[in-house]
Design a protein around this motif. Structure first.
Motif, PDB file in Angstrom:
ATOM      1  N   GLN A 170      24.389  44.024  99.305  1.00 14.57           N
ATOM      2  CA  GLN A 170      24.962  43.957  97.961  1.00 14.57           C
ATOM      3  C   GLN A 170      26.484  43.954  97.955  1.00 14.57           C
ATOM      4  O   GLN A 170      27.097  43.919  96.897  1.00 14.57           O
ATOM      5  N   ASP A 171      27.096  44.005  99.123  1.00 13.34           N
ATOM      6  CA  ASP A 171      28.549  44.073  99.180  1.00 13.34           C
ATOM      7  C   ASP A 171      29.151  42.678  99.281  1.00 13.34           C
ATOM      8  O   ASP A 171      28.453  41.698  99.558  1.00 13.34           O
ATOM      9  N   ASP A 172      30.458  42.593  99.046  1.00 12.68           N
ATOM     10  CA  ASP A 172      31.171  41.344  99.256  1.00 12.68           C
ATOM     11  C   ASP A 172      31.852  41.380 100.615  1.00 12.68           C
ATOM     12  O   ASP A 172      31.758  42.360 101.356  1.00 12.68           O
ATOM     13  N   ALA A 173      32.531  40.300 100.945  1.00  9.29           N
ATOM     14  CA  ALA A 173      33.133  40.181 102.275  1.00  9.29           C
ATOM     15  C   ALA A 173      34.218  41.229 102.504  1.00  9.29           C
ATOM     16  O   ALA A 173      34.477  41.619 103.655  1.00  9.29           O
ATOM     17  N   GLN A 174      34.820  41.700 101.435  1.00  6.83           N
ATOM     18  CA  GLN A 174      35.890  42.703 101.564  1.00  6.83           C
ATOM     19  C   GLN A 174      35.362  44.135 101.587  1.00  6.83           C
ATOM     20  O   GLN A 174      36.131  45.082 101.777  1.00  6.83           O
ATOM     21  N   GLY A 175      34.075  44.312 101.382  1.00  7.67           N
ATOM     22  CA  GLY A 175      33.518  45.661 101.359  1.00  7.67           C
ATOM     23  C   GLY A 175      33.916  46.453 100.125  1.00  7.67           C
ATOM     24  O   GLY A 175      33.893  47.694 100.144  1.00  7.67           O
ATOM     25  N   SER A 176      34.229  45.768  99.030  1.00  9.14           N
ATOM     26  CA  SER A 176      34.763  46.463  97.861  1.00  9.14           C
ATOM     27  C   SER A 176      33.725  47.335  97.174  1.00  9.14           C
ATOM     28  O   SER A 176      34.064  48.388  96.618  1.00  9.14           O
ATOM     29  N   ARG A 177      32.455  46.933  97.194  1.00 12.36           N
ATOM     30  CA  ARG A 177      31.437  47.743  96.518  1.00 12.36           C
ATOM     31  C   ARG A 177      31.170  49.038  97.286  1.00 12.36           C
ATOM     32  O   ARG A 177      30.938  50.086  96.674  1.00 12.36           O
ATOM     33  N   THR A 178      31.194  48.972  98.610  1.00 10.62           N
ATOM     34  CA  THR A 178      31.030  50.201  99.388  1.00 10.62           C
ATOM     35  C   THR A 178      32.237  51.114  99.199  1.00 10.62           C
ATOM     36  O   THR A 178      32.088  52.343  99.067  1.00 10.62           O
ATOM     37  N   ALA A 179      33.435  50.528  99.178  1.00 11.28           N
ATOM     38  CA  ALA A 179      34.628  51.337  98.911  1.00 11.28           C
ATOM     39  C   ALA A 179      34.543  51.988  97.537  1.00 11.28           C
ATOM     40  O   ALA A 179      34.898  53.177  97.370  1.00 11.28           O
ATOM     41  N   ALA A 180      34.032  51.241  96.550  1.00  7.51           N
ATOM     42  CA  ALA A 180      33.876  51.820  95.213  1.00  7.51           C
ATOM     43  C   ALA A 180      32.858  52.951  95.211  1.00  7.51           C
ATOM     44  O   ALA A 180      33.035  53.957  94.504  1.00  7.51           O
ATOM     45  N   ARG A 181      31.800  52.814  96.002  1.00  2.63           N
ATOM     46  CA  ARG A 181      30.794  53.871  96.089  1.00  2.63           C
ATOM     47  C   ARG A 181      31.432  55.186  96.546  1.00  2.63           C
ATOM     48  O   ARG A 181      31.182  56.250  95.974  1.00  2.63           O
ATOM     49  N   TYR A 182      32.234  55.114  97.585  1.00  2.00           N
ATOM     50  CA  TYR A 182      32.897  56.329  98.065  1.00  2.00           C
ATOM     51  C   TYR A 182      33.831  56.901  97.002  1.00  2.00           C
ATOM     52  O   TYR A 182      33.901  58.125  96.801  1.00  2.00           O
ATOM     53  N   THR A 183      34.539  56.024  96.293  1.00  2.55           N
ATOM     54  CA  THR A 183      35.424  56.487  95.214  1.00  2.55           C
ATOM     55  C   THR A 183      34.635  57.202  94.127  1.00  2.55           C
ATOM     56  O   THR A 183      35.049  58.256  93.620  1.00  2.55           O
ATOM     57  N   GLU A 184      33.498  56.632  93.763  1.00  3.09           N
ATOM     58  CA  GLU A 184      32.665  57.212  92.700  1.00  3.09           C
ATOM     59  C   GLU A 184      32.118  58.578  93.092  1.00  3.09           C
ATOM     60  O   GLU A 184      32.136  59.528  92.291  1.00  3.09           O
ATOM     61  N   ILE A 185      31.619  58.694  94.323  1.00  3.17           N
ATOM     62  CA  ILE A 185      31.077  59.978  94.769  1.00  3.17           C
ATOM     63  C   ILE A 185      32.184  61.024  94.826  1.00  3.17           C
ATOM     64  O   ILE A 185      32.007  62.171  94.365  1.00  3.17           O
ATOM     65  N   HIS A 186      33.336  60.633  95.360  1.00  2.04           N
ATOM     66  CA  HIS A 186      34.432  61.598  95.465  1.00  2.04           C
ATOM     67  C   HIS A 186      34.912  62.015  94.076  1.00  2.04           C
ATOM     68  O   HIS A 186      35.268  63.186  93.861  1.00  2.04           O
ATOM     69  N   TYR A 187      34.924  61.093  93.136  1.00  2.17           N
ATOM     70  CA  TYR A 187      35.301  61.444  91.767  1.00  2.17           C
ATOM     71  C   TYR A 187      34.361  62.511  91.211  1.00  2.17           C
ATOM     72  O   TYR A 187      34.805  63.482  90.580  1.00  2.17           O
ATOM     73  N   ALA A 188      33.066  62.316  91.440  1.00  2.17           N
ATOM     74  CA  ALA A 188      32.089  63.280  90.926  1.00  2.17           C
ATOM     75  C   ALA A 188      32.278  64.651  91.574  1.00  2.17           C
ATOM     76  O   ALA A 188      32.172  65.685  90.894  1.00  2.17           O
ATOM     77  N   VAL A 189      32.549  64.672  92.872  1.00  4.25           N
ATOM     78  CA  VAL A 189      32.806  65.950  93.554  1.00  4.25           C
ATOM     79  C   VAL A 189      34.010  66.645  92.928  1.00  4.25           C
ATOM     80  O   VAL A 189      33.967  67.842  92.599  1.00  4.25           O
ATOM     81  N   ASP A 190      35.090  65.893  92.754  1.00  6.81           N
ATOM     82  CA  ASP A 190      36.310  66.488  92.208  1.00  6.81           C
ATOM     83  C   ASP A 190      36.134  66.949  90.764  1.00  6.81           C
ATOM     84  O   ASP A 190      36.792  67.893  90.319  1.00  6.81           O
ATOM     85  N   ALA A 191      35.221  66.296  90.033  1.00  6.26           N
ATOM     86  CA  ALA A 191      34.994  66.681  88.642  1.00  6.26           C
ATOM     87  C   ALA A 191      34.108  67.908  88.517  1.00  6.26           C
ATOM     88  O   ALA A 191      34.308  68.736  87.624  1.00  6.26           O
ATOM     89  N   LEU A 192      33.115  68.046  89.406  1.00  4.85           N
ATOM     90  CA  LEU A 192      32.066  69.050  89.218  1.00  4.85           C
ATOM     91  C   LEU A 192      32.221  70.299  90.091  1.00  4.85           C
ATOM     92  O   LEU A 192      31.934  71.407  89.634  1.00  4.85           O
ATOM     93  N   GLU A 193      32.641  70.148  91.315  1.00  2.00           N
ATOM     94  CA  GLU A 193      32.725  71.312  92.208  1.00  2.00           C
ATOM     95  C   GLU A 193      33.674  72.391  91.686  1.00  2.00           C
ATOM     96  O   GLU A 193      33.386  73.589  91.853  1.00  2.00           O
ATOM     97  N   PRO A 194      34.793  72.046  91.046  1.00  2.00           N
ATOM     98  CA  PRO A 194      35.682  73.112  90.563  1.00  2.00           C
ATOM     99  C   PRO A 194      35.129  73.927  89.400  1.00  2.00           C
ATOM    100  O   PRO A 194      35.706  74.969  89.068  1.00  2.00           O
ATOM    101  N   LEU A 195      34.046  73.492  88.756  1.00  2.00           N
ATOM    102  CA  LEU A 195      33.485  74.270  87.656  1.00  2.00           C
ATOM    103  C   LEU A 195      33.084  75.662  88.144  1.00  2.00           C
ATOM    104  O   LEU A 195      32.623  75.827  89.280  1.00  2.00           O
ATOM    105  N   ALA A 196      33.207  76.626  87.268  1.00  2.00           N
ATOM    106  CA  ALA A 196      33.076  78.030  87.675  1.00  2.00           C
ATOM    107  C   ALA A 196      31.749  78.359  88.335  1.00  2.00           C
ATOM    108  O   ALA A 196      31.706  79.142  89.291  1.00  2.00           O
TER     109      ALA A 196
END
Length: 396
Positions: A170-196
């Motif tokens: 499902q990726d393109d030649a530049q690997g942009s969708r896989t790079a986006a996947r890592y960005t999305e997961i890391h965003y969720a970690v940064d949003a949720l883990e700091p909650l009390a």
């Protein structure tokens, strides 16, 4: 059946039916407001059961199948995860808030399985998810608002790291969708883990899939350094002992990499155990409390993995509604393992994996002789299999 036997069973049937209805009513009953900052609970939350499970329980009781009714009822009354996928941000915010507030009122810890990543499930049986990264981030923001300061364990996006866009064409030649996947997961970690009251765990697949050397870089790219740890065996069947060893290897490798080592040097699950343990003893010096912890899904691993008959199917789909499986160890926050935070029922036992054809033309599942229900739908025959084959036993 004689009139006497029928008469003797009728009160039991009514009892089983009443218990099922009472459980439903209790789950739906209003209660006092949840405390604003409760202590992290020591018990796990049991959500309301799938309505089709309740219907199966009542049907079994009406037909005098009291032990089966009691077994399915016991299964639904066991703590398990609440899944969130799709839905608008406002819908998910409100739904998550209801769950965490209900759990807090009961002094129980909810497990939230978030399943809305773009490109979910490689567009297969559970296809769907957010349309793009901005939509996903807005959805995660809504989950964060729903949780607030109440306790929650988050199982973040099953299969998201073990099944990347690059793994399924499902990726393109530049690997942009896989790079986006890592960005999305890391965003969720940064949003949720700091909650009390929130702990976040990332996808590490299971011990029969990726090697330690392969999954550790994926976890690192997804932001595991900022999360509590990782999860194993979601909706799968690997044994508890195998998962505990794999979890230790992954955690040890993450510790080694965080200190500057290379994941390629770590022992993996196919090394001889003594050699791997010797490597850990020589290279990993952090205390377990300072390492990344893990949780495992034991909802269906009581009989271990299914081995398909040799040479019969071009694609056995051994993960997809395999026959003869059983419930596994009951959920607990007391594992006796310093690296394992919990054994959980993340996959809702009794809900179908999808319409499995095992490489045939279908529509029947050739192992069963009839079509399986769609992914997420209640599967009465499988529910009974899981109860009958539970290890440890579900009922005396």
């Amino acid at each position: 059946m004689t009139a006497r036997t029928a008469g003797a069973l009728r009160p039991l049937a009514l009892t089983a039916a009443a218990a099922a209805l009472a459980a439903t009513a209790l789950a739906a009953a209003p209660a006092e407001a949840a405390p604003a900052h409760p202590a992290r609970p020591a018990a796990l939350y049991t959500p309301p059961a799938n309505p089709d499970a309740q219907r199966q329980i009542l049907d079994l009781a009406r037909h005098g199948k009291i032990k089966d009714a009691a077994g399915v009822l016991a299964m639904t009354l066991t703590p398990q995860a609440v899944w969130y996928g799709d839905g608008t941000p406002e819908e998910v915010r409100a739904s998550v808030r209801r769950t965490v507030a209900d759990a807090a009122r009961r002094h129980a810890l909810p497990v939230l399985a978030l399943y809305n990543i773009p490109g979910r499930d490689c567009a297969q049986y559970s296809a769907g998810g957010a349309a793009d990264t901005p939509q996903y981030e807005a959805w995660i923001d809504a989950v964060r608002a729903g949780i607030g300061n109440l306790p929650a364990t988050v199982v973040l996006e099953p299969d998201s790291l073990s099944l990347l866009p690059s793994d399924c064409g499902q990726d393109d030649a530049q690997g942009s969708r896989t790079a986006a996947r890592y960005t999305e997961i890391h965003y969720a970690v940064d949003a949720l883990e700091p909650l009390a009251g929130t702990k976040v765990y990332l996808d590490a697949g299971h011990s029969g899939w990726h090697s330690v050397n392969d999954i550790v870089p994926r976890l690192a790219a997804g932001g595991v350094a900022d999360a509590t740890g990782f999860f194993l065996n979601i909706s799968n069947y690997r044994s508890d002992g195998e998962l505990a060893w794999y979890g230790k290897l992954v955690s040890s490798c993450l510790s080694y990499v965080s200190a500057g080592g290379a994941a390629a040097d770590c022992p993996n699950q196919w090394w001889p155990v003594n050699d791997a343990q010797a490597w850990i003893d020589a290279h990993v010096h952090a205390a377990p409390s300072a390492m990344k912890h893990f949780v495992t899904d034991t909802s269906r691993n009581g009989q271990g993995p299914w081995t398909a008959p040799a040479g019969v199917y071009s694609d056995p789909q051994d993960w997809c509604n395999p026959p003869g499986r059983g419930l596994g160890a009951r959920p607990t926050l007391d594992t006796g393992d310093p690296l394992a935070d919990a054994r959980l029922w993340v996959k809702v036992p009794g809900e179908s994996d999808g319409q499995c054809t095992r490489g045939t033309a279908g529509p029947d599942d050739p192992e069963r002789g009839y079509p399986d229900p769609a992914a997420g739908a209640w599967f009465p025959q499988q529910a009974l299999e899981l109860v009958h084959n539970a290890d440890p036993r579900l009922l005396p």
